[in-house]
Design an enzyme around this catalytic site. Structure first.
Site, mmCIF file in Angstrom:
data_model
loop_
_atom_site.group_PDB
_atom_site.id
_atom_site.type_symbol
_atom_site.label_atom_id
_atom_site.label_comp_id
_atom_site.label_asym_id
_atom_site.label_seq_id
_atom_site.Cartn_x
_atom_site.Cartn_y
_atom_site.Cartn_z
ATOM 1 N N GLY A 87 0.816 -1.203 0.000
ATOM 2 C CA GLY A 87 0.000 0.000 0.000
ATOM 3 C C GLY A 87 0.856 1.261 0.000
ATOM 4 O O GLY A 87 2.076 1.211 0.139
ATOM 5 N N CYS A 88 0.204 2.410 -0.134
ATOM 6 C CA CYS A 88 0.934 3.682 -0.246
ATOM 7 C C CYS A 88 1.609 4.072 1.064
ATOM 8 O O CYS A 88 2.812 4.343 1.093
ATOM 9 C CB CYS A 88 0.011 4.779 -0.751
ATOM 10 S SG CYS A 88 -1.513 4.997 0.202
ATOM 11 N N TYR A 89 0.854 4.111 2.167
ATOM 12 C CA TYR A 89 1.467 4.443 3.453
ATOM 13 C C TYR A 89 2.554 3.435 3.842
ATOM 14 O O TYR A 89 3.643 3.823 4.300
ATOM 15 C CB TYR A 89 0.411 4.508 4.562
ATOM 16 C CG TYR A 89 -0.408 5.776 4.589
ATOM 17 C CD1 TYR A 89 0.190 7.031 4.706
ATOM 18 C CD2 TYR A 89 -1.797 5.725 4.530
ATOM 19 C CE1 TYR A 89 -0.566 8.191 4.756
ATOM 20 C CE2 TYR A 89 -2.568 6.883 4.574
ATOM 21 C CZ TYR A 89 -1.947 8.118 4.687
ATOM 22 O OH TYR A 89 -2.709 9.275 4.742
ATOM 23 N N ALA A 92 5.930 4.236 1.704
ATOM 24 C CA ALA A 92 6.722 5.390 2.141
ATOM 25 C C ALA A 92 7.313 5.163 3.525
ATOM 26 O O ALA A 92 8.489 5.459 3.778
ATOM 27 C CB ALA A 92 5.852 6.644 2.138
#
Length: 284
Positions: A87-89, A92
Site C-alpha cells: 500500500g501507499c502508506y 513510504a
C-alpha cells in the site's frame, strides 16, 4: 493482469487468472497480509484464498526483491504467479524505516511512532464527505487514528508486531504522500547522522528509484509527484536518541500504479525501470 479493485473483489478474480498461467499484480489489500486471521481482523471478512495468499510475492521491490525473483523464475516455467503490491502508506513508511531496523540501529521492544500525510487521491475517486472539495480544501485532518488498516501491513514489513503507533492525515492536495517515522535508537547505535545517511545510501545503492538525501535535506512531495521515485531524509534528535526518517512518494505512483508496473517488469524479466523513467500527467 493488473487488478485495481476494492478488497475482497480480488479474492474472487485473482485465482482464475493465476490458474490459467497469468501474472497477476494486485493493488488491493487481499494478498498483502500473510496471516489470514490478521486480514479477517482488520477487514472484517474471511480470507477465502489462504493457499494462494501463501504463494503470493510481496510487491515492494527494494525490500522484498527475493520473493519477486522467485516469482520470475516460476513464471519462466509457464506457471501463473501473483504479486500483492504494498500500500501507499506502508511503502513510504517502510522505505524510510526498514534500513535502520534491519541494520540493528533501532531499540527493540519500544513503540515506533509514524505520522503520515496523503493527498486526497489516496482515498480514490469516489466523492465522500471527507474528500469533497468543499470539505477537503483548506483543511488538514487526522483520520483512522489507531484503527487504520495499513497498520498491520507496516508492522509485517518492518517486523514490529504490536509496536506501531500510526496516525494518517489528509492534506488538501491532489497527490503526494509524506511519512515521518520516529525511530528510538538502540543504546549502542551511533547518533551521528552522517554515518546513518551513509549506511542508508549503501543500503539503497542498487535501488533504481530510491534517493537518500544528504545531511540537512528533507524530502518534499513536489519532488516525487508524477514519478515512481522515493526520497528519504534523515535527522537525529540526540538528546532523545531518536532517528527521524522521512519518506516522500507519489501515492498514485510508487504507492500504487507505477510500483505495480515495477513489480511486473521484474517478474517478466524486463528492465526494472521500463516505462517508469518519465513523468506522469497531472490528475484531471
Amino acid at each position: 493482469v493488473f487488478l485495481a479493485v476494492p478488497h475482497t473483489a480480488a479474492l474472487a478474480m485473482a485465482p482464475r487468472h493465476v490458474a490459467r498461467g497469468a501474472l497477476v499484480v494486485d493493488l488491493s489489500a487481499d494478498f498483502r497480509l500473510k496471516d489470514p486471521a490478521v486480514y479477517e481482523q482488520w477487514y472484517k471478512t474471511p480470507h477465502t484464498e489462504p493457499e494462494l495468499l501463501a504463494e503470493a510475492a510481496f510487491g515492494l521491490p527494494e525490500l522484498f526483491g527475493e520473493g519477486l525473483a522467485q516469482a520470475a523464475e516460476k513464471r519462466a516455467t509457464g506457471e501463473g504467479v501473483l504479486v500483492g503490491c504494498a500500500g501507499c502508506y506502508p511503502t513510504a513508511t517502510s522505505l524510510a524505516a526498514a534500513p535502520a531496523i534491519r541494520l540493528g540501529l533501532v531499540a527493540p521492544e519500544v513503540p515506533i511512532v509514524v505520522d503520515a500525510i496523503s493527498g486526497v487521491t489516496g482515498a480514490g475517486k469516489k466523492c465522500t464527505p471527507r474528500t469533497h472539495f468543499c470539505f477537503a480544501d483548506e483543511n488538514f485532518e487526522a483520520y483512522g487514528v489507531a484503527t487504520h488498516r495499513h497498520t498491520p501491513e507496516i508492522e509485517q514489513i518492518l517486523g514490529i508486531d504490536g509496536r506501531l503507533v500510526f496516525t494518517p492525515h489528509l492534506a488538501p492536495a491532489n497527490r503526494g504522500l509524506l511519512s515521518t517515522v520516529n525511530l528510538p535508537l538502540a543504546q549502542d547505535a551511533s547518533t551521528d547522522v552522517a554515518e546513518i545517511i551513509d549506511a542508508y545510501q549503501k543500503f539503497y545503492v542498487v535501488s533504481s528509484f530510491v534517493t537518500v538525501l544528504g545531511e540537512g535535506q528533507m524530502p518534499k512531495t513536489t519532488s516525487v509527484v508524477g514519478t515512481n521515485r522515493a526520497h528519504i531524509g534523515l535527522a537525529v534528535n540526540k538528546p532523545a536518541r531518536m532517528l527521524i526518517a522521512i519518506g516522500a512518494i507519489d501515492n498514485l505512483g510508487k504507492g500504487a500504479a507505477s510500483q505495480a508496473v515495477q513489480c511486473a517488469n521484474i517478474v517478466c524479466g524486463l528492465p526494472e525501470t521500463a516505462g517508469l523513467e518519465g513523468f506522469a500527467l497531472p490528475v484531471v
